[in-house]
Scaffold this motif. Structure first.
Motif, mmCIF file in Angstrom:
data_model
loop_
_atom_site.group_PDB
_atom_site.id
_atom_site.type_symbol
_atom_site.label_atom_id
_atom_site.label_comp_id
_atom_site.label_asym_id
_atom_site.label_seq_id
_atom_site.Cartn_x
_atom_site.Cartn_y
_atom_site.Cartn_z
ATOM 1 N N CYS A 1 2.171 -2.417 -2.182
ATOM 2 C CA CYS A 1 2.900 -1.128 -2.263
ATOM 3 C C CYS A 1 4.021 -1.285 -1.280
ATOM 4 C CB CYS A 1 1.845 -0.159 -1.790
ATOM 5 S SG CYS A 1 2.706 1.628 -1.427
ATOM 6 N N LEU A 2 4.003 -1.666 -0.257
ATOM 7 C CA LEU A 2 5.207 -1.791 0.675
ATOM 8 C C LEU A 2 6.358 -2.570 -0.102
ATOM 9 C CD1 LEU A 2 3.213 -2.109 3.970
ATOM 10 C CD2 LEU A 2 4.157 -0.059 3.125
ATOM 11 N N VAL A 3 6.087 -3.618 -0.617
ATOM 12 C CA VAL A 3 7.012 -4.494 -1.189
ATOM 13 C C VAL A 3 7.529 -3.536 -2.288
ATOM 14 C CG1 VAL A 3 7.529 -6.207 -2.818
ATOM 15 C CG2 VAL A 3 6.227 -6.571 -0.668
ATOM 16 N N GLU A 4 6.813 -3.045 -3.346
ATOM 17 C CA GLU A 4 7.553 -2.076 -4.453
ATOM 18 C C GLU A 4 8.518 -1.008 -3.925
ATOM 19 O OE1 GLU A 4 7.272 -2.412 -7.615
ATOM 20 O OE2 GLU A 4 6.442 -4.457 -7.281
ATOM 21 N N LYS A 5 7.868 -0.499 -2.601
ATOM 22 C CA LYS A 5 8.841 0.447 -2.211
ATOM 23 C C LYS A 5 9.983 0.129 -1.192
ATOM 24 C CE LYS A 5 7.814 4.373 -3.011
ATOM 25 N NZ LYS A 5 8.591 4.941 -4.306
ATOM 26 N N GLY A 6 9.955 -1.133 -1.051
ATOM 27 C CA GLY A 6 11.036 -1.631 -0.325
ATOM 28 C C GLY A 6 10.978 -1.203 1.263
ATOM 29 N N ILE A 7 9.509 -1.262 1.665
ATOM 30 C CA ILE A 7 9.640 -0.937 3.253
ATOM 31 C C ILE A 7 9.157 -2.212 4.065
ATOM 32 C CG2 ILE A 7 7.826 0.400 4.707
ATOM 33 C CD1 ILE A 7 7.148 1.977 2.242
ATOM 34 N N GLU A 8 9.851 -2.011 5.033
ATOM 35 C CA GLU A 8 9.976 -3.308 6.007
ATOM 36 C C GLU A 8 8.559 -3.358 6.667
ATOM 37 O OE1 GLU A 8 12.489 -5.483 9.511
ATOM 38 O OE2 GLU A 8 13.220 -3.566 8.808
ATOM 39 N N PHE A 9 7.969 -4.338 6.681
ATOM 40 C CA PHE A 9 6.720 -4.621 7.460
ATOM 41 C C PHE A 9 6.348 -5.967 7.930
ATOM 42 C CE2 PHE A 9 5.918 -6.069 3.259
ATOM 43 C CZ PHE A 9 4.810 -7.231 3.137
ATOM 44 N N GLU A 10 5.480 -6.001 8.901
ATOM 45 C CA GLU A 10 4.920 -7.302 9.522
ATOM 46 C C GLU A 10 3.433 -7.246 9.387
ATOM 47 O OE1 GLU A 10 4.339 -7.451 14.101
ATOM 48 O OE2 GLU A 10 6.354 -6.079 13.783
ATOM 49 N N THR A 11 2.874 -8.327 9.025
ATOM 50 C CA THR A 11 1.320 -8.400 9.187
ATOM 51 C C THR A 11 0.743 -8.945 10.358
ATOM 52 O OG1 THR A 11 1.551 -10.857 8.347
ATOM 53 C CG2 THR A 11 1.567 -9.012 6.475
ATOM 54 N N VAL A 12 -0.311 -8.414 10.821
ATOM 55 C CA VAL A 12 -1.139 -8.968 11.949
ATOM 56 C C VAL A 12 -2.609 -9.085 11.540
ATOM 57 C CG1 VAL A 12 -2.208 -8.118 14.085
ATOM 58 C CG2 VAL A 12 -0.060 -6.797 13.438
ATOM 59 N N PRO A 13 -2.565 -10.532 11.739
ATOM 60 C CA PRO A 13 -3.701 -11.105 10.884
ATOM 61 C C PRO A 13 -5.214 -10.342 11.750
ATOM 62 C CG PRO A 13 -2.441 -12.819 11.652
ATOM 63 C CD PRO A 13 -1.744 -11.560 12.137
ATOM 64 N N VAL A 14 -6.216 -10.138 10.904
ATOM 65 C CA VAL A 14 -7.537 -9.809 11.325
ATOM 66 C C VAL A 14 -8.623 -10.686 10.757
ATOM 67 C CG1 VAL A 14 -9.247 -8.090 11.806
ATOM 68 C CG2 VAL A 14 -6.875 -7.374 11.843
ATOM 69 N N ASP A 15 -8.992 -11.755 11.585
ATOM 70 C CA ASP A 15 -9.899 -12.660 10.923
ATOM 71 C C ASP A 15 -11.556 -12.007 11.022
ATOM 72 O OD1 ASP A 15 -11.922 -14.978 10.369
ATOM 73 O OD2 ASP A 15 -10.364 -16.324 11.516
ATOM 74 N N ILE A 16 -11.996 -11.779 9.708
ATOM 75 C CA ILE A 16 -13.234 -10.993 9.743
ATOM 76 C C ILE A 16 -14.098 -12.212 10.078
ATOM 77 C CG2 ILE A 16 -14.667 -10.004 8.017
ATOM 78 C CD1 ILE A 16 -12.183 -8.569 6.831
ATOM 79 N N LEU A 17 -14.044 -13.147 9.551
ATOM 80 C CA LEU A 17 -15.152 -14.269 9.906
ATOM 81 C C LEU A 17 -15.432 -14.735 11.354
ATOM 82 C CD1 LEU A 17 -14.122 -16.647 6.869
ATOM 83 C CD2 LEU A 17 -15.888 -15.131 6.911
ATOM 84 N N LYS A 18 -14.287 -14.440 12.093
ATOM 85 C CA LYS A 18 -14.522 -14.601 13.438
ATOM 86 C C LYS A 18 -14.891 -13.257 14.173
ATOM 87 C CE LYS A 18 -11.288 -18.438 13.978
ATOM 88 N NZ LYS A 18 -9.969 -18.817 14.608
ATOM 89 N N GLY A 19 -14.886 -12.127 13.362
ATOM 90 C CA GLY A 19 -15.478 -10.970 14.012
ATOM 91 C C GLY A 19 -14.363 -10.129 14.707
ATOM 92 N N GLU A 20 -13.018 -10.614 14.330
ATOM 93 C CA GLU A 20 -12.168 -9.778 15.149
ATOM 94 C C GLU A 20 -11.999 -8.342 14.801
ATOM 95 O OE1 GLU A 20 -9.007 -13.645 15.680
ATOM 96 O OE2 GLU A 20 -8.421 -11.908 14.234
ATOM 97 N N HIS A 21 -12.513 -7.839 13.479
ATOM 98 C CA HIS A 21 -12.589 -6.610 13.191
ATOM 99 C C HIS A 21 -13.553 -5.910 13.954
ATOM 100 C CE1 HIS A 21 -15.885 -8.286 10.959
ATOM 101 N NE2 HIS A 21 -16.212 -7.243 10.662
ATOM 102 N N LYS A 22 -14.339 -6.352 14.584
ATOM 103 C CA LYS A 22 -15.353 -5.581 15.640
ATOM 104 C C LYS A 22 -15.066 -5.630 17.100
ATOM 105 C CE LYS A 22 -18.099 -4.785 12.303
ATOM 106 N NZ LYS A 22 -18.302 -3.143 11.969
ATOM 107 N N ASP A 23 -13.723 -6.121 17.350
ATOM 108 C CA ASP A 23 -13.181 -6.379 18.647
ATOM 109 C C ASP A 23 -12.895 -4.650 19.280
ATOM 110 O OD1 ASP A 23 -10.387 -6.302 20.490
ATOM 111 O OD2 ASP A 23 -11.578 -8.390 20.765
ATOM 112 N N PRO A 24 -13.196 -4.586 20.400
ATOM 113 C CA PRO A 24 -13.088 -3.280 20.957
ATOM 114 C C PRO A 24 -11.715 -2.674 20.881
ATOM 115 C CG PRO A 24 -14.296 -4.326 22.476
ATOM 116 C CD PRO A 24 -13.835 -5.454 21.300
#
Length: 100
Positions: free
Chosen positions: A19-42
């Protein structure tokens, strides 16, 4: 301002990135490693209380749930890039069908 997209390489963050690419919106990605449980980090749970991905930060505004994010950017940047919402009620119905 650059949009930050939090997510993993194999989750629904990809649809947000498309979506962001199609709209020409500048973005950066911040990796969240689900396998390491980073999505449950406080710190992550402050952004997304259920620990799901993706999450975007657009300045001071934080939004999660990929379909909500897509609708937000499609509307916010309606006149920029590819029309992702549809011009007629029938086109809009087809968009909603594919998003659900």
């Amino acid at each position: 301002m650059v949009v930050k997209v939090y997510g993993s390489d194999f989750a629904s963050a990809k649809r947000v990135l498309f979506c962001l690419v199609e709209k020409g919106i500048e973005f950066e990605t911040v990796p969240v490693d689900i396998l390491k449980g980073e999505h449950k980090d406080p710190e992550y749970l402050k952004l997304q209380p259920f620990g799901a991905v993706p999450v975007v930060q657009d300045g001071d505004y934080t939004l999660y749930e990929s379909r909500a994010i897509i609708r937000y950017y499609a509307e916010k940047y309606k006149s920029q890039g590819t029309d992702l919402l549809g011009k007629t009620v029938e086109e809009r119905g087809a968009v909603e069908q594919w998003l659900e």
